[in-house]
Design a protein around this motif. Structure first.
Motif, PDB file in Angstrom:
ATOM      1  N   GLU A 160       0.840  -1.207   0.000  1.00 41.92           N
ATOM      2  CA  GLU A 160       0.000   0.000   0.000  1.00 41.92           C
ATOM      3  C   GLU A 160       0.874   1.255   0.000  1.00 41.92           C
ATOM      4  OE1 GLU A 160      -3.419  -0.047  -0.065  1.00 41.92           O
ATOM      5  OE2 GLU A 160      -3.200  -2.214  -0.289  1.00 41.92           O
ATOM      6  N   CYS A 161       0.271   2.372  -0.322  1.00 37.89           N
ATOM      7  CA  CYS A 161       0.942   3.671  -0.314  1.00 37.89           C
ATOM      8  C   CYS A 161       0.807   4.244   1.102  1.00 37.89           C
ATOM      9  CB  CYS A 161       0.278   4.569  -1.360  1.00 37.89           C
ATOM     10  SG  CYS A 161       1.298   5.912  -1.926  1.00 37.89           S
ATOM     11  N   LEU A 162       1.814   3.987   1.955  1.00 37.95           N
ATOM     12  CA  LEU A 162       1.762   4.344   3.380  1.00 37.95           C
ATOM     13  C   LEU A 162       3.006   5.111   3.797  1.00 37.95           C
ATOM     14  CD1 LEU A 162       0.947   0.864   4.983  1.00 37.95           C
ATOM     15  CD2 LEU A 162      -0.695   2.665   4.492  1.00 37.95           C
ATOM     16  N   HIS A 163       2.823   5.941   4.816  1.00 39.14           N
ATOM     17  CA  HIS A 163       3.981   6.449   5.541  1.00 39.14           C
ATOM     18  C   HIS A 163       3.604   6.669   6.994  1.00 39.14           C
ATOM     19  CE1 HIS A 163       2.222  10.338   4.109  1.00 39.14           C
ATOM     20  NE2 HIS A 163       2.827  10.907   5.149  1.00 39.14           N
ATOM     21  N   LEU A 164       4.616   6.721   7.841  1.00 40.74           N
ATOM     22  CA  LEU A 164       4.450   6.857   9.283  1.00 40.74           C
ATOM     23  C   LEU A 164       5.216   8.085   9.728  1.00 40.74           C
ATOM     24  CD1 LEU A 164       3.298   5.227  11.789  1.00 40.74           C
ATOM     25  CD2 LEU A 164       5.622   4.328  12.034  1.00 40.74           C
ATOM     26  N   VAL A 165       4.521   8.991  10.434  1.00 35.49           N
ATOM     27  CA  VAL A 165       5.172  10.203  10.931  1.00 35.49           C
ATOM     28  C   VAL A 165       4.946  10.339  12.430  1.00 35.49           C
ATOM     29  CG1 VAL A 165       5.006  11.470   8.751  1.00 35.49           C
ATOM     30  CG2 VAL A 165       3.175  11.697  10.435  1.00 35.49           C
ATOM     31  N   GLU A 166       5.894  10.982  13.101  1.00 36.61           N
ATOM     32  CA  GLU A 166       5.700  11.365  14.496  1.00 36.61           C
ATOM     33  C   GLU A 166       4.616  12.433  14.458  1.00 36.61           C
ATOM     34  OE1 GLU A 166       6.550  14.373  16.361  1.00 36.61           O
ATOM     35  OE2 GLU A 166       5.805  13.294  18.083  1.00 36.61           O
ATOM     36  N   GLU A 167       3.580  12.260  15.244  1.00 39.96           N
ATOM     37  CA  GLU A 167       2.375  13.072  15.084  1.00 39.96           C
ATOM     38  C   GLU A 167       2.553  14.558  15.367  1.00 39.96           C
ATOM     39  OE1 GLU A 167      -2.144  12.250  15.503  1.00 39.96           O
ATOM     40  OE2 GLU A 167      -1.270  12.365  17.509  1.00 39.96           O
ATOM     41  N   VAL A 168       3.355  14.897  16.316  1.00 37.70           N
ATOM     42  CA  VAL A 168       3.458  16.299  16.701  1.00 37.70           C
ATOM     43  C   VAL A 168       4.238  17.112  15.675  1.00 37.70           C
ATOM     44  CG1 VAL A 168       4.371  17.861  18.465  1.00 37.70           C
ATOM     45  CG2 VAL A 168       3.160  15.790  19.148  1.00 37.70           C
ATOM     46  N   THR A 169       5.345  16.586  15.186  1.00 32.93           N
ATOM     47  CA  THR A 169       6.215  17.350  14.284  1.00 32.93           C
ATOM     48  C   THR A 169       6.160  16.888  12.832  1.00 32.93           C
ATOM     49  OG1 THR A 169       8.078  15.868  14.643  1.00 32.93           O
ATOM     50  CG2 THR A 169       7.858  17.754  16.157  1.00 32.93           C
ATOM     51  N   HIS A 170       5.441  15.822  12.563  1.00 30.90           N
ATOM     52  CA  HIS A 170       5.352  15.229  11.220  1.00 30.90           C
ATOM     53  C   HIS A 170       6.699  14.705  10.718  1.00 30.90           C
ATOM     54  CE1 HIS A 170       1.146  16.353  10.013  1.00 30.90           C
ATOM     55  NE2 HIS A 170       1.302  17.101  11.087  1.00 30.90           N
ATOM     56  N   THR A 171       7.599  14.375  11.645  1.00 29.48           N
ATOM     57  CA  THR A 171       8.885  13.807  11.256  1.00 29.48           C
ATOM     58  C   THR A 171       8.668  12.419  10.671  1.00 29.48           C
ATOM     59  OG1 THR A 171      10.060  15.080  12.936  1.00 29.48           O
ATOM     60  CG2 THR A 171      11.171  13.101  12.087  1.00 29.48           C
ATOM     61  N   CYS A 172       9.191  12.177   9.489  1.00 24.95           N
ATOM     62  CA  CYS A 172       8.992  10.912   8.772  1.00 24.95           C
ATOM     63  C   CYS A 172       9.796   9.801   9.428  1.00 24.95           C
ATOM     64  CB  CYS A 172       9.396  11.084   7.316  1.00 24.95           C
ATOM     65  SG  CYS A 172       9.037   9.637   6.312  1.00 24.95           S
ATOM     66  N   LEU A 173       9.108   8.729   9.816  1.00 24.19           N
ATOM     67  CA  LEU A 173       9.745   7.586  10.478  1.00 24.19           C
ATOM     68  C   LEU A 173       9.925   6.402   9.538  1.00 24.19           C
ATOM     69  CD1 LEU A 173       7.723   7.705  13.818  1.00 24.19           C
ATOM     70  CD2 LEU A 173       9.971   8.710  13.348  1.00 24.19           C
ATOM     71  N   ALA A 174       9.028   6.230   8.573  1.00 23.71           N
ATOM     72  CA  ALA A 174       9.095   5.099   7.639  1.00 23.71           C
ATOM     73  C   ALA A 174       8.109   5.344   6.511  1.00 23.71           C
ATOM     74  CB  ALA A 174       8.753   3.801   8.350  1.00 23.71           C
ATOM     75  N   TYR A 175       8.397   4.752   5.324  1.00 22.21           N
ATOM     76  CA  TYR A 175       7.427   4.800   4.233  1.00 22.21           C
ATOM     77  C   TYR A 175       7.658   3.629   3.288  1.00 22.21           C
ATOM     78  CZ  TYR A 175      11.101   7.849   2.111  1.00 22.21           C
ATOM     79  OH  TYR A 175      12.267   8.411   1.662  1.00 22.21           O
ATOM     80  N   SER A 176       6.559   3.231   2.654  1.00 20.63           N
ATOM     81  CA  SER A 176       6.580   2.078   1.768  1.00 20.63           C
ATOM     82  C   SER A 176       7.236   2.417   0.435  1.00 20.63           C
ATOM     83  CB  SER A 176       5.155   1.581   1.527  1.00 20.63           C
ATOM     84  OG  SER A 176       4.413   2.542   0.805  1.00 20.63           O
ATOM     85  N   SER A 221      10.915  16.521   8.694  1.00 17.03           N
ATOM     86  CA  SER A 221       9.532  16.914   8.956  1.00 17.03           C
ATOM     87  C   SER A 221       8.842  17.154   7.622  1.00 17.03           C
ATOM     88  CB  SER A 221       9.460  18.188   9.794  1.00 17.03           C
ATOM     89  OG  SER A 221       8.104  18.604   9.897  1.00 17.03           O
ATOM     90  N   LEU A 222       7.769  16.409   7.386  1.00 21.59           N
ATOM     91  CA  LEU A 222       7.030  16.535   6.135  1.00 21.59           C
ATOM     92  C   LEU A 222       6.066  17.720   6.149  1.00 21.59           C
ATOM     93  CD1 LEU A 222       6.264  12.757   5.451  1.00 21.59           C
ATOM     94  CD2 LEU A 222       8.211  14.140   4.676  1.00 21.59           C
ATOM     95  N   TRP A 223       5.938  18.373   7.290  1.00 17.46           N
ATOM     96  CA  TRP A 223       5.010  19.496   7.415  1.00 17.46           C
ATOM     97  C   TRP A 223       5.322  20.595   6.412  1.00 17.46           C
ATOM     98  CZ3 TRP A 223       0.384  20.433   8.643  1.00 17.46           C
ATOM     99  CH2 TRP A 223      -0.067  21.723   8.932  1.00 17.46           C
ATOM    100  N   LYS A 224       6.595  20.837   6.133  1.00 15.05           N
ATOM    101  CA  LYS A 224       6.961  21.915   5.216  1.00 15.05           C
ATOM    102  C   LYS A 224       6.481  21.655   3.794  1.00 15.05           C
ATOM    103  CE  LYS A 224      11.607  20.013   4.702  1.00 15.05           C
ATOM    104  NZ  LYS A 224      13.003  20.272   5.018  1.00 15.05           N
ATOM    105  N   PHE A 225       6.089  20.404   3.484  1.00 10.75           N
ATOM    106  CA  PHE A 225       5.599  20.061   2.157  1.00 10.75           C
ATOM    107  C   PHE A 225       4.072  20.017   2.081  1.00 10.75           C
ATOM    108  CE2 PHE A 225       9.600  17.488   2.673  1.00 10.75           C
ATOM    109  CZ  PHE A 225      10.411  18.340   1.940  1.00 10.75           C
ATOM    110  N   ALA A 226       3.397  20.289   3.173  1.00  7.72           N
ATOM    111  CA  ALA A 226       1.935  20.138   3.241  1.00  7.72           C
ATOM    112  C   ALA A 226       1.218  21.030   2.227  1.00  7.72           C
ATOM    113  CB  ALA A 226       1.441  20.458   4.644  1.00  7.72           C
TER     114      ALA A 226
END
Length: 195
Positions: A88-104, A122-127
């Protein structure tokens, strides 16, 4: 609709519901308000005002505060492995800062990047605007007050950045917890044109 956001920096965009995010992360880390205040050299009343929504610091100060609280401590390799190896098209981020922890691998292809390039970023800057709007709506939905909020689903437009391309499509956010109690967000969804 495509937005060219390549000049956007992480420091220029603050987080919606900063106070609730801060309170949740501070408690997970196990710091009292006074200890955090000492750590970042402000007074305890300032931390209290931030957490209660009476005052919101600049985006730069928000980044400094989250950096002081540190990244997720646990390595939770099983959860990360499930995300990385998912079809699947998934990713996992730390919820508070949106720091990317893993992705498929599927997510890496969608983002047009390697499967390791954005780890720790942090993926937040790309939102997109729709992602920022959905994030702002979380407070209205009571997301930050609940241990296990209902999944949040919404549509986003495409955005192209120097490091990542966000495809238009449906996104679903679900909260999970790492073994140390750190809240993380599993992000999944079907992209436009996907089978």
């Amino acid at each position: 609709m495509t937005a060219d956001c390549s000049k956007t920096t992480a420091v220029s965009i603050g987080f919606p519901a900063f106070g609730k995010r801060l309170k949740r992360l501070r408690r997970v880390v196990g710091l009292k308000q006074s200890a955090l205040a000492d750590l970042i050299e402000v007074d305890q009343a300032t931390i209290s005002r931030w957490e209660n929504g009476g005052q919101t610091p600049s985006a730069h100060v928000q980044q400094v505060v989250f950096a002081a609280l540190g990244p997720a401590k646990a390595q939770d390799s099983t959860l990360k492995r499930l995300v990385v190896n998912s079809s699947e098209c998934l990713h996992l981020v730390e919820e508070v800062t949106h720091t990317c922890l893993a992705y498929s691998a599927s997510r890496a292809r969608d983002w047009k990047t390697s499967q390791h390039a954005l780890l720790g970023v942090s993926l937040w800057k790309f939102a997109t605007d729709e992602i920022r709007q959905a994030e702002a709506e979380l407070q209205l939905d009571g997301w930050w007050d609940l241990h296990s909020p209902a999944p949040k689903a919404f549509l986003t437009s495409e955005a192209v950045h120097d490091q990542i391309r966000i495809s238009a499509g449906r996104i679903v956010w679900e909260r999970l917890y790492l073994s140390d109690g750190t809240p993380v967000r599993l992000v999944s969804g079907r992209r436009e044109g996907a089978a």
